[in-house]
Design a protein around this motif. Structure first.
Motif, PDB file in Angstrom:
ATOM      1  N   ARG A  86       0.824  -1.213   0.000  1.00 26.76           N
ATOM      2  CA  ARG A  86       0.000   0.000   0.000  1.00 26.76           C
ATOM      3  C   ARG A  86       0.862   1.271   0.000  1.00 26.76           C
ATOM      4  O   ARG A  86       0.581   2.230  -0.718  1.00 26.76           O
ATOM      5  CB  ARG A  86      -0.919   0.024   1.220  1.00 26.76           C
ATOM      6  CG  ARG A  86      -1.737  -1.223   1.534  1.00 26.76           C
ATOM      7  CD  ARG A  86      -2.419  -1.874   0.379  1.00 26.76           C
ATOM      8  NE  ARG A  86      -3.409  -2.862   0.823  1.00 26.76           N
ATOM      9  CZ  ARG A  86      -3.821  -3.879   0.083  1.00 26.76           C
ATOM     10  NH1 ARG A  86      -3.296  -4.066  -1.137  1.00 26.76           N
ATOM     11  NH2 ARG A  86      -4.734  -4.725   0.536  1.00 26.76           N
ATOM     12  N   LYS A  87       1.924   1.292   0.781  1.00 26.99           N
ATOM     13  CA  LYS A  87       2.736   2.498   0.921  1.00 26.99           C
ATOM     14  C   LYS A  87       3.396   2.903  -0.394  1.00 26.99           C
ATOM     15  O   LYS A  87       3.388   4.079  -0.775  1.00 26.99           O
ATOM     16  CB  LYS A  87       3.809   2.299   2.000  1.00 26.99           C
ATOM     17  CG  LYS A  87       3.273   2.334   3.417  1.00 26.99           C
ATOM     18  CD  LYS A  87       4.325   1.944   4.427  1.00 26.99           C
ATOM     19  CE  LYS A  87       5.545   2.829   4.357  1.00 26.99           C
ATOM     20  NZ  LYS A  87       6.537   2.496   5.401  1.00 26.99           N
ATOM     21  N   LYS A  88       3.986   1.945  -1.091  1.00 24.13           N
ATOM     22  CA  LYS A  88       4.664   2.275  -2.351  1.00 24.13           C
ATOM     23  C   LYS A  88       3.665   2.753  -3.398  1.00 24.13           C
ATOM     24  O   LYS A  88       3.954   3.680  -4.164  1.00 24.13           O
ATOM     25  CB  LYS A  88       5.443   1.066  -2.859  1.00 24.13           C
ATOM     26  CG  LYS A  88       6.688   0.762  -2.046  1.00 24.13           C
ATOM     27  CD  LYS A  88       7.475  -0.408  -2.618  1.00 24.13           C
ATOM     28  CE  LYS A  88       8.731  -0.662  -1.784  1.00 24.13           C
ATOM     29  NZ  LYS A  88       9.503  -1.833  -2.277  1.00 24.13           N
ATOM     30  N   GLU A 146      -7.985  -0.958   6.580  1.00 25.46           N
ATOM     31  CA  GLU A 146      -7.242  -2.119   7.045  1.00 25.46           C
ATOM     32  C   GLU A 146      -6.494  -1.840   8.345  1.00 25.46           C
ATOM     33  O   GLU A 146      -6.082  -2.768   9.038  1.00 25.46           O
ATOM     34  CB  GLU A 146      -6.259  -2.577   5.967  1.00 25.46           C
ATOM     35  CG  GLU A 146      -6.950  -3.229   4.775  1.00 25.46           C
ATOM     36  CD  GLU A 146      -5.994  -3.680   3.691  1.00 25.46           C
ATOM     37  OE1 GLU A 146      -6.419  -4.496   2.846  1.00 25.46           O
ATOM     38  OE2 GLU A 146      -4.835  -3.216   3.670  1.00 25.46           O
ATOM     39  N   LEU A 147      -6.312  -0.562   8.686  1.00 24.67           N
ATOM     40  CA  LEU A 147      -5.637  -0.205   9.923  1.00 24.67           C
ATOM     41  C   LEU A 147      -6.585   0.377  10.960  1.00 24.67           C
ATOM     42  O   LEU A 147      -6.146   0.888  11.995  1.00 24.67           O
ATOM     43  CB  LEU A 147      -4.506   0.792   9.650  1.00 24.67           C
ATOM     44  CG  LEU A 147      -3.145   0.160   9.308  1.00 24.67           C
ATOM     45  CD1 LEU A 147      -3.181  -0.453   7.919  1.00 24.67           C
ATOM     46  CD2 LEU A 147      -2.021   1.183   9.380  1.00 24.67           C
ATOM     47  N   SER A 214       0.414  -2.067   5.681  1.00 23.69           N
ATOM     48  CA  SER A 214      -0.778  -2.809   6.097  1.00 23.69           C
ATOM     49  C   SER A 214      -0.404  -4.220   6.538  1.00 23.69           C
ATOM     50  O   SER A 214       0.153  -4.998   5.750  1.00 23.69           O
ATOM     51  CB  SER A 214      -1.762  -2.889   4.925  1.00 23.69           C
ATOM     52  OG  SER A 214      -2.763  -3.848   5.197  1.00 23.69           O
ATOM     53  N   PRO A 215      -0.711  -4.589   7.787  1.00 27.03           N
ATOM     54  CA  PRO A 215      -0.440  -5.967   8.236  1.00 27.03           C
ATOM     55  C   PRO A 215      -1.181  -6.999   7.396  1.00 27.03           C
ATOM     56  O   PRO A 215      -0.680  -8.107   7.185  1.00 27.03           O
ATOM     57  CB  PRO A 215      -0.931  -5.976   9.685  1.00 27.03           C
ATOM     58  CG  PRO A 215      -0.943  -4.547  10.107  1.00 27.03           C
ATOM     59  CD  PRO A 215      -1.271  -3.769   8.869  1.00 27.03           C
ATOM     60  N   ARG A 223       4.453 -12.738   4.777  1.00 30.62           N
ATOM     61  CA  ARG A 223       5.504 -12.043   5.530  1.00 30.62           C
ATOM     62  C   ARG A 223       5.004 -11.847   6.962  1.00 30.62           C
ATOM     63  O   ARG A 223       4.759 -10.744   7.414  1.00 30.62           O
ATOM     64  CB  ARG A 223       5.853 -10.710   4.855  1.00 30.62           C
ATOM     65  CG  ARG A 223       6.495 -10.886   3.468  1.00 30.62           C
ATOM     66  CD  ARG A 223       6.621  -9.586   2.693  1.00 30.62           C
ATOM     67  NE  ARG A 223       7.405  -8.579   3.403  1.00 30.62           N
ATOM     68  CZ  ARG A 223       7.717  -7.400   2.883  1.00 30.62           C
ATOM     69  NH1 ARG A 223       7.314  -7.076   1.652  1.00 30.62           N
ATOM     70  NH2 ARG A 223       8.417  -6.527   3.578  1.00 30.62           N
ATOM     71  N   GLN A 224       4.861 -12.988   7.657  1.00 25.86           N
ATOM     72  CA  GLN A 224       4.272 -12.969   8.993  1.00 25.86           C
ATOM     73  C   GLN A 224       5.090 -12.173   9.999  1.00 25.86           C
ATOM     74  O   GLN A 224       4.532 -11.478  10.850  1.00 25.86           O
ATOM     75  CB  GLN A 224       4.077 -14.409   9.503  1.00 25.86           C
ATOM     76  CG  GLN A 224       2.824 -15.094   8.986  1.00 25.86           C
ATOM     77  CD  GLN A 224       3.015 -15.693   7.608  1.00 25.86           C
ATOM     78  OE1 GLN A 224       4.073 -15.523   7.008  1.00 25.86           O
ATOM     79  NE2 GLN A 224       2.005 -16.369   7.095  1.00 25.86           N
ATOM     80  N   ASP A 225       6.425 -12.273   9.928  1.00 24.76           N
ATOM     81  CA  ASP A 225       7.265 -11.538  10.878  1.00 24.76           C
ATOM     82  C   ASP A 225       7.075 -10.029  10.703  1.00 24.76           C
ATOM     83  O   ASP A 225       6.994  -9.283  11.694  1.00 24.76           O
ATOM     84  CB  ASP A 225       8.734 -11.915  10.690  1.00 24.76           C
ATOM     85  CG  ASP A 225       9.028 -13.336  11.155  1.00 24.76           C
ATOM     86  OD1 ASP A 225       8.225 -13.881  11.943  1.00 24.76           O
ATOM     87  OD2 ASP A 225      10.054 -13.900  10.720  1.00 24.76           O
ATOM     88  N   ASP A 226       7.013  -9.589   9.439  1.00 28.49           N
ATOM     89  CA  ASP A 226       6.780  -8.162   9.178  1.00 28.49           C
ATOM     90  C   ASP A 226       5.390  -7.750   9.663  1.00 28.49           C
ATOM     91  O   ASP A 226       5.210  -6.634  10.180  1.00 28.49           O
ATOM     92  CB  ASP A 226       6.908  -7.871   7.678  1.00 28.49           C
ATOM     93  CG  ASP A 226       8.336  -7.962   7.184  1.00 28.49           C
ATOM     94  OD1 ASP A 226       9.255  -7.666   7.976  1.00 28.49           O
ATOM     95  OD2 ASP A 226       8.542  -8.338   6.013  1.00 28.49           O
TER      96      ASP A 226
END
Length: 532
Positions: A86-88, A146-147, A214-215, A223-226
């Protein structure tokens, strides 16, 4: 003073607050463009530079072509949002909006073409800026929802769209100020409002790296750790519980691949929510407020006011619009989406019908032997009321619904389709409005009275209430509708999806209950920030 400082520090450090502030500022880009073009369209230097007469339909094309860019940008940047994050995608959307704004600014400047060249450059700039704003309008609501917590999604998005109106007020105010100072014959009276818009994308691009990703996107991309790190950053101690919830939802959805063609295929599960999304945007366009926002001064001229007084009244209407939007974020999670939309349509239909009456009285005041200012003043009050009703009921609500009714695998596509339809519908409205003004005069208000009635009726019959429910619960409506073979809200699940759900004051940890069982003052009180 220490209380205020502590709350400011908390807001600066709170990631969810940062997301709301950032998203609100980004959404303001759309509002700024509407306010910017409304007076540029009547600037003599601008029209001469483009080689146009004020009545030329090409004036409307320049405004409207931006919406086609938005439609394309929604698809392009939604794909980037799924592929890169989302950020990019938000960053590249802002970069496109900035580039398009610069191209518009230099149109007809110096050696950059004659009148034909200036028009081509301006159209190019409008399309490029539309690409960026379309991306922002598609990705930002998805990212923000989403947040956000399930019980505050509406409030967050309504606050963002209140900023949209701030952008509208800011642009029109700057435009009116430089027009009064420099005159309609001065080219800087239209170039300055364009270049001032650069403040938005430049500042936002500098800030975007501070935001959490976004988690949900992290989990969807394994990318669970992220995702854990992002959730800890956003929710603190509540991150672990939220991670488990998102992971469980991902396991249900991970094998579902949804493309744009799937979403418009009648046999596909996402066809029904896609049609709801499409109709919400068509109905918003039918309210006529895309036209009111862009052609505000001309509306007041129909009520009998002079050009300059119409411009002052337009600024006053936009300012009132901004403050009344506070009720949108107070009410949207307290009363629900359906309630605001339906009540908004009733008020809008009534107001436009009355505007047709008072517009006719203003146009025929001399033959009727009544002072023109009487119907003009009454019509102005009615238009202010209508603008507030649109802002509270229809502005942000239709952008919120597609972020609540699709699974993660289809949410970006769903919001992109929402922007595509918004772009196409507003292209048609902003292109046709000058033609309708010229041919229908004040009878244009009767057209909008009828279209608002249609929008309200469709909402009553077919739009489920998504407030107070989780993403999973909202998707249950469409599953049940498919099983029962009907799209009528009153016939699905015994009509429970027509109701707003709300936390039970007697059992806060238990399931939500029908909002009608919770006193309205209690619901409103929950939307007001605590001062502890």
């Amino acid at each position: 003073m220490s209380f205020l400082i502590n709350h400011v520090k908390q807001a600066i450090n709170d990631k969810q607050t940062n997301v709301v502030i950032f998203s609100a500022t980004a959404i303001a880009l759309y509002g700024y463009d509407q306010g910017m073009m409304s007076l540029i369209n009547t600037n003599d230097s601008y029209l001469a530079t483009m080689g146009l007469e004020e009545e030329s339909p090409v004036v409307g094309v320049i405004v409207a072509v931006y919406y086609l860019g938005c439609a394309v940008g929604a698809v392009l940047f939604s794909k980037l949002a799924d592929a890169l994050g989302r950020k990019k995608s938000i960053f590249f959307s802002l970069a496109a909006a900035s580039l398009g704004n610069l191209v518009m600014f230099v149109a007809g400047m110096g050696a950059i073409g004659g009148k034909t060249g200036a028009l081509a450059v301006m159209l190019t700039g409008r399309v490029i800026m539309g690409l960026g704003v379309g991306g922002i309008d598609a990705v930002i609501p998805t990212y923000s929802s989403e947040l956000s917590a399930d019980d505050s999604r509406g409030k967050a998005l309504a606050q963002e769209f209140q900023s949209n109106i701030f952008g509208l007020v800011m642009a029109f105010g700057i435009n009116l100020g430089v027009t009064i100072a420099l005159g309609k014959e001065n080219e800087w009276a239209w170039r300055i409002p364009i270049i001032v818009m650069q403040v938005y994308p430049v500042l936002l691009m500098a800030f975007v790296e501070r935001l959490p990703e976004s988690p949900r996107w992290f989990i969807f991309n394994d990318r669970q750790d992220d995702a854990k790190e992002a959730l800890d950053d956003i929710y603190g101690d509540g991150g672990k519980e939220k991670f488990d919830e998102l992971l469980e939802q991902h396991e249900k959805e991970k094998d579902e691949k949804v493309g744009y063609l799937d979403m418009v295929t009648p046999s596909h599960p996402q066809f029904h929510p896609t049609m709801v999304t499409i109709m919400c945007q068509i109905n918003q366009a039918l309210t006529g407020y895309g036209a009111v926002s862009v052609y505000g001064p001309q509306i007041f001229e129909l009520l009998g006011f002079s050009v300059r007084n119409s411009e002052y009244l337009t600024l006053g209407n936009y300012t009132s619009y901004f403050f009344l939007m506070t009720f949108a974020w107070l009410l949207i999670d307290a009363l629900g989406r359906r309630h605001l939309l339906i009540q908004g349509s009733i008020i809008l239909s009534s107001c436009f019908a009355l505007l047709a009456v008072f517009g006719g009285l203003a146009a025929n005041s001399s033959s009727l032997h009544i002072p023109v200012f009487v119907p003009g003043i009454i019509g102005t009050v009615i238009l202010f009321v209508a603008t507030g009703a649109f802002g509270i009921g229809w502005l942000s609500t239709v952008w919120l619904i597609p972020t609540e009714i699709f699974p993660t695998t289809a949410r970006a596509q769903g919001t992109a389709i929402s922007v595509i339809i918004w772009g196409l519908a507003n292209f048609a409205i902003t292109f046709l409005t000058p033609v309708l003004f010229n041919n229908l005069d004040y009878f244009i208000f009767l057209v909008f009275a009828g279209t608002n009635a249609v929008a309200g009726l469709w909402t009553y019959f077919y739009l489920p209430e998504t407030g107070g429910r989780s993403f999973d619960e909202n998707q249950e409506f469409f599953k049940e509708a498919g099983e029962q073979g009907t799209w009528r809200v009153s016939k699905v699940g015994k009509g429970e999806y027509a109701k707003m759900m709300y936390p039970d004051p007697e059992d806060p940890e238990g399931p939500n209950v029908d909002a009608e069982r919770v006193p309205l003052l209690s619901r409103l009180g929950d939307q007001v920030p605590s001062v502890e």
